[in-house]
Design an enzyme around this catalytic site. Structure first.
Site: not given
Ligand code: XIL
Length: 365
Positions: A180, A223, A259, A289, A291
């Site tokens: 990020e 990422n 996401h 990631e 969802d």
């Molecule tokens: C998130 C986790 O799911 C949470 O439990 C934590 O509080 C914060 O981080 N992008 C990412 C992940 O790369 O590491 C993040 O994970 C979600 C967004």
């Protein structure tokens, strides 16, 4: 955590027998409603999740199908968590345990215990581990913010990367090196962080060089989120990694977090064209990631069907560009970081949702 599972809680209070059946088994049917006659709600016992093993289907296609895991993995009251993980996923990522604050909260010493437990469990179960994540603006321990000079922070970042990658070198062969780094602001410049502010934009190149030096065999990823389709932010990531390749920086892949919610249109967003341009640079790509949140105040059946369609379209696109992995951000809805959106493919009692069926169907093709 339990509070987000009101149905389960009610069952627990009213009918222990019904609860046992619903949790051990679970076809596509939702958990049985509370009843005064538990016997009528008993379902046939089946292996965790489903008779179908997504893992077997993914293995057959050579795809890493993974899930992010958290401490629930080791909760003796949640045996279905590990059962579901091991039956359906051939890859694992630590949701938080391998972040900077998770491993290196104390500047003087790493704390590998919990991350080691996750990695060792994965190795024992024949699963590939994605290392997540070496350098991120979030989840930093306080001591990082006390550093005042470029030289000291660069050294601290290199030492962190070297220590972590070296420690896991025999067990972890894929790393999200930088997470990020591109901002959402207009024009998508690099995001302010201690690393950008003190070291400068070359912190990214330096992070990848340090990871490569610690494990020349590891696949190193950049990422990010909101970069799944063709848009200004994915353009910025594209230019970033193109520049890195031109400078000879050791980068091997790009992770797209995905996401999403049920309004996301995989085709309309041109996800395939976006992933393909990174593939054309010679890079691996993974959905890292995934969802897909349900939108509130809409009919549940419709939303579950839309969720399934987003999973289907995303996985199909991923397979079309020969992606290296498809990782969901959690195992089961109740302890997702976005639990209210019920964004995963297993529900609160580890039963497969329509999105599970969509993933299975796509993998079978
Ligand atoms: C998130 C986790 O799911 C949470 O439990 C934590 O509080 C914060 O981080 N992008 C990412 C992940 O790369 O590491 C993040 O994970 C979600 C967004």
């Amino acid at each position: 955590m339990r509070s987000v599972r009101p149905i389960l809680k009610t069952l627990l209070l009213l009918a222990p027998l019904t609860l046992g059946a619903a949790r051990a088994g679970g076809g596509a049917a939702p958990p049985a409603a509370p009843t005064m006659n538990p016997a009528s709600a008993v379902q046939p016992a089946r292996p965790a999740g489903s008779a179908v093993s997504l893992r077997a289907l993914a293995d057959a296609r050579g795809l890493l199908l993974g899930a992010a895991v958290n401490p629930t993995l080791f909760d003796p009251n949640e045996p279905d968590y590990a059962l579901t993980l091991n039956r359906h996923f051939n890859a694992v990522v630590a949701e938080n345990a391998m972040k900077w604050a998770g491993l290196h909260n104390n500047r003087e010493a790493f704390a590998f215990g919990f991350a080691d437990a996750i990695v060792n469990a994965a190795v024992k179960n024949g699963q590939t581990v994605r290392g997540h994540t070496l350098v991120w603006h979030d989840s930093l321990p306080p001591w990082v913010y006390t550093i005042q000079t470029r030289e000291e922070l660069l050294r601290a970042m290199q030492d962190h990367i070297t220590g972590v990658v070296t420690h896991f070198r025999d067990r972890v062969h894929i790393w999200d090196v930088v997470n990020e780094a591109v901002s959402d602001a207009p024009g998508h410049p690099l995001r302010p962080s201690p690393f950008l502010n003190l070291i400068g934009p070359d912190f990214i190149d330096e992070a990848f060089r340090a990871a490569h030096a610690a494990d020349p065999g590891a696949k190193l990823y950049y990422n990010d989120y909101n970069t799944d389709g063709l848009n200004g932010k994915s353009d910025a990531v594209y230019e970033l990694v193109r520049g890195m390749l031109a400078r000879g920086v050791p980068i091997h892949g790009v992770g797209f977090q995905a996401h999403l919610n049920t309004d996301f249109d995989v085709t309309g967003a041109q996800v395939q064209a976006n992933l393909q341009r990174f593939r054309d640079l010679g890079l691996d790509v993974q959905m890292t990631e995934v969802d897909v949140q349900l939108r509130p105040a809409r009919p549940e059946a419709d939303e579950l069907a839309r969720q399934a369609a987003v999973y289907r379209d995303l996985l199909r696109t991923c397979l079309n560009v020969r992606c290296a992995g498809f990782i969901t951000w959690g195992v089961t809805d109740f302890n997702s970081w976005r639990a209210a959106g019920r964004p995963l493919i297993f529900d609160d009692v580890y039963a497969p949702k329509p999105a599970f069926a969509a993933v299975a169907q796509e993998l079978r093709k």
